[in-house]
Design an enzyme around this catalytic site. Structure first.
Site, short mmCIF file in Angstrom:
data_model
loop_
_atom_site.label_atom_id
_atom_site.label_comp_id
_atom_site.label_asym_id
_atom_site.label_seq_id
_atom_site.Cartn_x
_atom_site.Cartn_y
_atom_site.Cartn_z
N SER A 100 -44.23 -53.03 -36.00
CA SER A 100 -44.85 -52.08 -35.07
C SER A 100 -45.38 -50.90 -35.87
O SER A 100 -44.59 -50.12 -36.42
CB SER A 100 -43.84 -51.61 -34.03
OG SER A 100 -43.39 -52.69 -33.24
N LYS A 174 -48.33 -53.51 -28.03
CA LYS A 174 -46.93 -53.17 -28.33
C LYS A 174 -46.60 -51.76 -27.89
O LYS A 174 -45.51 -51.49 -27.38
CB LYS A 174 -46.66 -53.34 -29.83
CG LYS A 174 -45.22 -53.00 -30.26
CD LYS A 174 -44.19 -53.87 -29.53
CE LYS A 174 -42.76 -53.45 -29.85
NZ LYS A 174 -42.34 -53.79 -31.21
N LYS A 242 -40.02 -43.71 -33.15
CA LYS A 242 -41.23 -43.98 -33.94
C LYS A 242 -42.34 -44.48 -33.03
O LYS A 242 -43.49 -44.02 -33.10
CB LYS A 242 -40.93 -45.00 -35.02
CG LYS A 242 -42.13 -45.43 -35.86
CD LYS A 242 -41.87 -46.73 -36.59
CE LYS A 242 -41.75 -47.88 -35.62
NZ LYS A 242 -41.98 -49.21 -36.18
#
Length: 307
Positions: A100, A174, A242
């Site tokens: 990711s 995502k 994150k």
């Protein structure tokens, strides 16, 4: 993509990557894996995975290289640095970044890979450690349709792949996934905390809601973690931060206001700031409990600590 792919280089064999590499080897691919912490890769030798001495070594002669590292900067360092993966890959082979990472990072990697005669797909995943172990990951692929279709046999042991658009689209999907997951985790935590504070058994409340409109994978898996107090990481909170941070940065660049995401991000950041970055992201339940302890209006004035 004319010939069948048989050899896979795998870079990053952590919580999820190790299971993914194992499943590929069990499916009959010749897998050569590398990890920054060598012991995590060495353990795969008993599953038929060859252990590489470097990231570049994993990439040499591979039909495709899968990257499952922790962040955009780490991916760039391992893939693009002198002596890195991209320079070691054979022309015509495919780099599949399943980490990711920010959308612009994926697009930049694609430019470098294409300039070197490589194909590039960004294909991040959702499903956590359980999905990686069982081969049921949701895989969101960005890139050329033909290149994604040419890797269907590679994706199959790991989960179900959906082509969602050009390079970078996988990362966009995502980010959408992570906003939904993160918001859902926080909603489940608040609901179970309310039930507990009101005098109900949160475990029984969770059981009562299964099958109703409140039910979801997050509710089933992370709600169970919350009532059991099991925060061994399947998806560490530091990685949730994150991803929510990346999503919010992209939203600001697009002049979008995402107020729910802002609040959710602040809760996970508080969890990390309190020392829970390596706990599962469902441990935001502990942050909410901490916020509601008497005399704990600030994170520096509390009566308990995250284990």
């Amino acid at each position: 993509m004319g010939k069948a792919l048989t050899s896979i280089g795998f870079v990053g064999t952590g919580i999820m990557g190790g299971h993914m590499a194992r499943r590929l080897a069990e499916a009959g691919f010749r897998v050569k894996a590398w990890n920054r912490t060598p012991d995590k890769a060495v353990a795969l030798a008993t599953d038929g995975v060859e252990i590489a001495v470097s990231a570049a070594d994993a990439a040499i002669d591979a039909d495709a290289v899968i990257c499952m590292l922790s962040s955009g900067p780490v991916c760039d360092e391992v893939l693009l640095s002198e002596g890195g993966v991209v320079g070691a890959m054979r022309r015509g082979s495919t780099l599949v970044v399943m980490s990711s990472i920010p959308v612009e990072t994926a697009r930049g990697q694609s430019e470098r890979a294409t300039a070197g005669g490589l194909n590039y797909i960004d294909a991040p995943v959702s499903g956590g450690e359980k999905g990686a172990r069982e081969g049921t990951l949701a895989i969101m692929a960005g890139g050329e349709v033909a290149q994604v279709e040419g890797l269907l046999a590679v994706f199959a042991p790991m989960g179900h792949v959906t082509h969602v658009g050009p390079v970078g689209s996988g990362q966009l999907a995502k980010l959408a996934n992570q906003l939904i997951v993160a918001s859902n985790i926080c909603a489940v935590a608040e609901a179970l905390l309310l039930a507990e504070r009101g005098g109900a058994d949160p475990a029984r409340v969770r059981e009562a809601l299964l099958g109703g409109f409140a039910d979801s994978t997050v509710f089933r898996q992370h709600g169970l973690r919350m009532v059991e107090g099991n925060f061994v990481p399947g998806g560490p909170a530091k990685y949730q931060v994150k991803d929510t941070g990346t999503a919010l940065a992209l939203a600001r660049a697009q002049e979008l206001q995402l107020p729910i995401a802002e609040q959710v991000d602040s809760l996970f950041r508080r969890l990390v700031d309190e020392g829970g970055g390596d706990l599962d992201h469902s441990a935001v339940f502990l942050t909410l409990k901490n916020m509601n302890q008497p005399g704990t209006s600030s994170p520096n004035n509390r009566e308990w600590r995250i284990p």
